[in-house]
Design a protein around this motif. Structure first.
Motif, PDB file in Angstrom:
ATOM      1  N   ASN A   1       0.826  -1.203   0.000  1.00  0.00           N
ATOM      2  CA  ASN A   1       0.000   0.000   0.000  1.00  0.00           C
ATOM      3  C   ASN A   1       0.868   1.264   0.000  1.00  0.00           C
ATOM      4  OD1 ASN A   1       0.773   0.509   2.659  1.00  0.00           O
ATOM      5  ND2 ASN A   1      -0.988  -0.588   3.513  1.00  0.00           N
ATOM      6  N   VAL A   2       0.200   2.407  -0.001  1.00  0.00           N
ATOM      7  CA  VAL A   2       0.898   3.700  -0.098  1.00  0.00           C
ATOM      8  C   VAL A   2       1.914   3.843   1.032  1.00  0.00           C
ATOM      9  CG1 VAL A   2       0.516   6.193   0.161  1.00  0.00           C
ATOM     10  CG2 VAL A   2      -0.973   4.850  -1.343  1.00  0.00           C
ATOM     11  N   TYR A   3       1.460   3.576   2.253  1.00  0.00           N
ATOM     12  CA  TYR A   3       2.338   3.720   3.420  1.00  0.00           C
ATOM     13  C   TYR A   3       3.582   2.847   3.256  1.00  0.00           C
ATOM     14  CZ  TYR A   3       3.957   3.739   8.249  1.00  0.00           C
ATOM     15  OH  TYR A   3       4.728   3.869   9.366  1.00  0.00           O
TER      16      TYR A   3
ATOM     17  N   GLN B   1       2.053   9.064  -8.884  1.00  0.00           N
ATOM     18  CA  GLN B   1       3.291   9.826  -9.008  1.00  0.00           C
ATOM     19  C   GLN B   1       3.590  10.583  -7.715  1.00  0.00           C
ATOM     20  OE1 GLN B   1       6.051   9.568 -10.228  1.00  0.00           O
ATOM     21  NE2 GLN B   1       5.871  10.302 -12.348  1.00  0.00           N
ATOM     22  N   ARG B   2       2.536  10.980  -7.008  1.00  0.00           N
ATOM     23  CA  ARG B   2       2.763  11.665  -5.727  1.00  0.00           C
ATOM     24  C   ARG B   2       3.348  10.704  -4.693  1.00  0.00           C
ATOM     25  NH1 ARG B   2      -2.379  14.999  -4.145  1.00  0.00           N
ATOM     26  NH2 ARG B   2      -3.440  14.441  -6.071  1.00  0.00           N
ATOM     27  N   VAL B   3       2.899   9.443  -4.750  1.00  0.00           N
ATOM     28  CA  VAL B   3       3.494   8.433  -3.849  1.00  0.00           C
ATOM     29  C   VAL B   3       4.982   8.277  -4.194  1.00  0.00           C
ATOM     30  CG1 VAL B   3       3.434   6.020  -3.085  1.00  0.00           C
ATOM     31  CG2 VAL B   3       1.299   7.182  -3.661  1.00  0.00           C
ATOM     32  N   ALA B   4       5.270   8.213  -5.503  1.00  0.00           N
ATOM     33  CA  ALA B   4       6.665   8.072  -5.931  1.00  0.00           C
ATOM     34  C   ALA B   4       7.495   9.270  -5.452  1.00  0.00           C
ATOM     35  CB  ALA B   4       6.741   7.942  -7.449  1.00  0.00           C
ATOM     36  N   LEU B   5       6.875  10.460  -5.501  1.00  0.00           N
ATOM     37  CA  LEU B   5       7.562  11.671  -5.017  1.00  0.00           C
ATOM     38  C   LEU B   5       7.820  11.590  -3.517  1.00  0.00           C
ATOM     39  CD1 LEU B   5       6.152  14.980  -6.589  1.00  0.00           C
ATOM     40  CD2 LEU B   5       8.535  14.366  -6.175  1.00  0.00           C
ATOM     41  N   ALA B   6       6.799  11.130  -2.793  1.00  0.00           N
ATOM     42  CA  ALA B   6       6.947  10.996  -1.341  1.00  0.00           C
ATOM     43  C   ALA B   6       8.089  10.031  -1.030  1.00  0.00           C
ATOM     44  CB  ALA B   6       5.635  10.493  -0.724  1.00  0.00           C
ATOM     45  N   ARG B   7       8.140   8.922  -1.776  1.00  0.00           N
ATOM     46  CA  ARG B   7       9.211   7.936  -1.565  1.00  0.00           C
ATOM     47  C   ARG B   7      10.581   8.553  -1.887  1.00  0.00           C
ATOM     48  NH1 ARG B   7       8.853   2.942  -5.424  1.00  0.00           N
ATOM     49  NH2 ARG B   7       9.758   4.465  -6.840  1.00  0.00           N
TER      50      ARG B   7
ATOM     51  N   TRP C   1       0.445  19.433 -13.724  1.00  0.00           N
ATOM     52  CA  TRP C   1       0.697  20.706 -13.019  1.00  0.00           C
ATOM     53  C   TRP C   1       0.799  20.503 -11.508  1.00  0.00           C
ATOM     54  CZ3 TRP C   1       3.028  24.733 -14.406  1.00  0.00           C
ATOM     55  CH2 TRP C   1       2.974  25.182 -15.724  1.00  0.00           C
ATOM     56  N   GLU C   2      -0.020  19.610 -10.988  1.00  0.00           N
ATOM     57  CA  GLU C   2       0.052  19.349  -9.534  1.00  0.00           C
ATOM     58  C   GLU C   2       1.413  18.773  -9.151  1.00  0.00           C
ATOM     59  OE1 GLU C   2      -4.684  18.609  -8.643  1.00  0.00           O
ATOM     60  OE2 GLU C   2      -3.276  16.958  -8.414  1.00  0.00           O
ATOM     61  N   ILE C   3       1.910  17.866  -9.998  1.00  0.00           N
ATOM     62  CA  ILE C   3       3.238  17.281  -9.721  1.00  0.00           C
ATOM     63  C   ILE C   3       4.316  18.359  -9.814  1.00  0.00           C
ATOM     64  CG2 ILE C   3       5.008  15.680 -10.628  1.00  0.00           C
ATOM     65  CD1 ILE C   3       2.748  14.311  -9.039  1.00  0.00           C
TER      66      ILE C   3
ATOM     67  N   SER D   1       1.430  13.709   3.990  1.00  0.00           N
ATOM     68  CA  SER D   1       0.650  14.955   4.103  1.00  0.00           C
ATOM     69  C   SER D   1       1.172  15.984   3.106  1.00  0.00           C
ATOM     70  CB  SER D   1       0.774  15.543   5.511  1.00  0.00           C
ATOM     71  OG  SER D   1       0.170  14.689   6.409  1.00  0.00           O
ATOM     72  N   LEU D   2       2.501  16.055   2.987  1.00  0.00           N
ATOM     73  CA  LEU D   2       3.117  17.030   2.075  1.00  0.00           C
ATOM     74  C   LEU D   2       2.641  16.816   0.630  1.00  0.00           C
ATOM     75  CD1 LEU D   2       5.388  19.286   1.945  1.00  0.00           C
ATOM     76  CD2 LEU D   2       6.906  17.451   1.222  1.00  0.00           C
ATOM     77  N   VAL D   3       2.491  15.552   0.223  1.00  0.00           N
ATOM     78  CA  VAL D   3       2.059  15.289  -1.165  1.00  0.00           C
ATOM     79  C   VAL D   3       0.542  15.121  -1.260  1.00  0.00           C
ATOM     80  CG1 VAL D   3       4.269  14.260  -1.821  1.00  0.00           C
ATOM     81  CG2 VAL D   3       2.424  12.769  -1.009  1.00  0.00           C
ATOM     82  N   GLY D   4      -0.155  15.325  -0.144  1.00  0.00           N
ATOM     83  CA  GLY D   4      -1.620  15.318  -0.156  1.00  0.00           C
ATOM     84  C   GLY D   4      -2.242  13.933  -0.206  1.00  0.00           C
ATOM     85  N   LEU D   5      -1.555  12.959   0.353  1.00  0.00           N
ATOM     86  CA  LEU D   5      -2.100  11.597   0.309  1.00  0.00           C
ATOM     87  C   LEU D   5      -2.260  10.977   1.696  1.00  0.00           C
ATOM     88  CD1 LEU D   5      -0.257  10.031  -2.763  1.00  0.00           C
ATOM     89  CD2 LEU D   5      -2.684  10.510  -2.573  1.00  0.00           C
ATOM     90  N   ALA D   6      -2.323  11.817   2.722  1.00  0.00           N
ATOM     91  CA  ALA D   6      -2.414  11.304   4.091  1.00  0.00           C
ATOM     92  C   ALA D   6      -3.628  10.394   4.281  1.00  0.00           C
ATOM     93  CB  ALA D   6      -2.460  12.472   5.071  1.00  0.00           C
TER      94      ALA D   6
END
Lengths: 299, 234
Positions: free
Chosen positions: B101-103, B150-156, B180-182, B129-134
């Motif tokens: 999972n994301v976590y 892609q936000r999960v990948a960024l968080a990682r 644009w969000e990325i 939280s920073l990437v908006g997926l909390a």
């Protein structure tokens, strides 16, 4: 090395097994087959060796003395022979005992015709039993050189045959065990290679994130180790029950051969088979996975 | 090299055996700490080779590469993992672990470098939280949109707080809104002090953001503009 890295590797090793259930089952099945064959073969070889050893123990050299040799002379010969390393037991048979034994074995109803005469009055002897029957020739040569020895009777055919059978069993068993080992290592190496291929993306991510070679490889090695141990434990349990049943059946069915075929108990077999199989399983698992992980994970 | 240099390439050449022209031809480049740089160019221009050299997946045929004061060319094999921990990386195809999972995907980046479990439990929610997926920490990748993946990948990529972030076509699989969000997230990460290199084909984004743009063609840097735009003939 952090403790958490070790726990992580162990945890991932277990998880890998469940993630690749089919491959894991295939690996366990192949290792189990190899260890099962090894166990069955080992049990047969050990029993056969035991039977041969018992037969060897019954083969004796008989030493006759010069006519009129004194008791001291006979004792001196006995003392010299006893010093030899290949001698396991030395039994003195007096002329009277030799005659009583001959009568009982050969004369039957004609025994009375000899009255009090002892035709074997000069045939007191030593029966010599050996630790290793292959050393019979050396021992006979030595005894024949002793003063006071008239004749040494040996059983060359039996000794040669038993020695040959024992050597043959040892060579064949070693050959088969080596082949089984090679097959098992090849199989587990294949399974780990497939596992690595399946998880190539995960491994490449790990490497790019900065995982050390240990962190990347350790789960595969632990996976191999666990599969090896489980693969060894299953056939051990099977052999435990099969062996007990088989021995009970053979003893029951062939009671007439009881004196010749003395089987080892499951306890005697497992004293060596249990640790040997577990070490074998773990060794195959470790070696196969370590070499494969090392070969395939140089990213 | 000054204290402010983060990436330096000096006369870097890279040729692949069997290939005719070199993938990189005498490239020299300075990127300072805290810069946001776009690298643009057609397929075969050498962008991917450049990223692989920076990640030490490849070594150059000749030349020097210094990243965050480390001579990458002379780096010994056993020191590569530690070096890579200083570089966050994001790919076009996200490269998430589909069975986690994301976590777990984000925590994975800390687990493999032996961060204590207590710290991981503290760090992961903050980055999510920073990437908006909390809220979506329990979701599997297949339950997420492309932008969310892609936000999960960024968080990682940023959880280990790397000084450099490499993004290889991060918007290649995304629609304009998610793209644009990325990019906004990358800009925010850059504002927090991380040096960001983005390889992209997205003309609109490059032209709109007005960052430094390095344009490559056939293994050569043909343009390097401060507050530049996408050069069509590249």
């Amino acid at each position: 090395m952090r403790l958490s890295a070790i726990f992580y590797a162990i945890g991932q090793g277990f998880k890998n097994i469940f993630r690749n259930k089919i491959f894991s089952l295939a690996t366990i099945a192949t290792i189990a087959s190899c260890v099962f064959l090894f166990g069955i073969f080992y049990s047969i070889v050990l029993n056969f060796s035991n039977i041969v050893r018992k037969a060897q123990a019954g083969v004796a050299i008989t030493v006759f003395f010069d006519e009129g040799l004194s008791d001291e002379g006979i004792k001196a010969i006995g003392d010299e022979i006893s010093k030899r390393a290949e001698v396991s037991k030395l039994v003195y048979v007096s002329a009277e005992e030799a005659w009583e034994s001959f009568k009982a074995e050969n004369l039957g109803d004609y025994v009375d015709s000899f009255g009090d005469d002892n035709p074997l009055s000069e045939d007191s002897n030593y029966e010599i039993y050996m630790n290793d029957i292959s050393m019979q020739e050396n021992l006979v040569t030595y005894i024949e050189s002793l003063p006071g020895v008239r004749q040494v009777r040996k059983s060359a055919v039996v000794a040669t045959m038993l020695t040959s059978v024992n050597s043959l069993i040892s060579y064949v068993s070693m050959g088969i065990i080596l082949i089984l080992l090679a097959v098992s290592i090849f199989l587990i190496s294949n399974t780990v290679a497939i596992g690595i291929t399946v998880r190539r993306e995960e491994i490449s991510i790990m490497k790019l994130i900065g995982a050390t070679d240990f962190v990347v490889r350790a789960p595969f090695v632990i996976e191999g180790l666990i599969l090896g141990l489980v693969g060894a434990a299953i056939p051990l349990a099977a052999i435990y029950f099969i062996y007990k049943r088989a021995i009970e059946y053979l003893v029951d069915r062939f009671a007439v051969l009881d004196s010749l075929l003395q089987f080892l108990s499951i306890g005697e077999i497992f004293t060596t088979l249990l640790p040997a199989s577990l070490i074998l399983g773990a060794g195959i698992g470790f070696l196969g996975s370590f070499v494969t992980a090392r070969k395939h994970l140089r990213i | 090299m000054t204290g402010n240099d983060m990436i330096i390439l000096e006369d870097v050449n890279k040729s692949y055996s069997g290939a005719g022209a070199p993938a990189l031809n005498n490239i020299s480049l300075h990127i300072e700490k805290g810069e946001f740089v776009f690298i643009v160019g057609d397929s075969g221009s050498g962008k991917s080779t450049l990223i692989k050299l920076l990640l030490r997946e490849l070594t150059p045929t000749s030349g020097r590469i210094i990243v965050n004061h480390t001579d990458v060319v002379k780096l010994k094999h056993r020191k590569i993992p530690k070096y890579r921990r200083g570089i966050g990386v994001v790919f076009q195809d996200f490269r998430l672990l589909k069975d986690r999972n994301v976590y777990e995907n984000v925590a994975f980046a800390q687990r493999v470098i032996s961060v204590p479990a207590r710290e991981i439990r503290r760090n992961v929610p903050g980055v999510l939280s920073l990437v908006g997926l909390a809220e979506k920490y329990k979701s599997r990748p297949k339950q997420l949109s492309g932008g969310e993946q892609q936000r999960v990948a960024l968080a990682r990529a940023i959880i280990n707080d790397p000084p450099i972030l490499l993004a290889d076509e991060p918007t290649g699989n995304l629609d304009p809104k998610n793209s644009w969000e990325i990019m906004k997230l990358l800009e925010q990460i850059n504002k927090n002090g991380t040096t960001v290199l983005v390889v992209t084909h997205n003309r609109e984004i490059v032209n709109e953001m007005r960052k430094r743009v390095i344009t490559m063609k056939k293994g050569v840097i043909v343009s390097d503009q401060k507050k530049g735009g996408y050069i069509d003939e590249a």
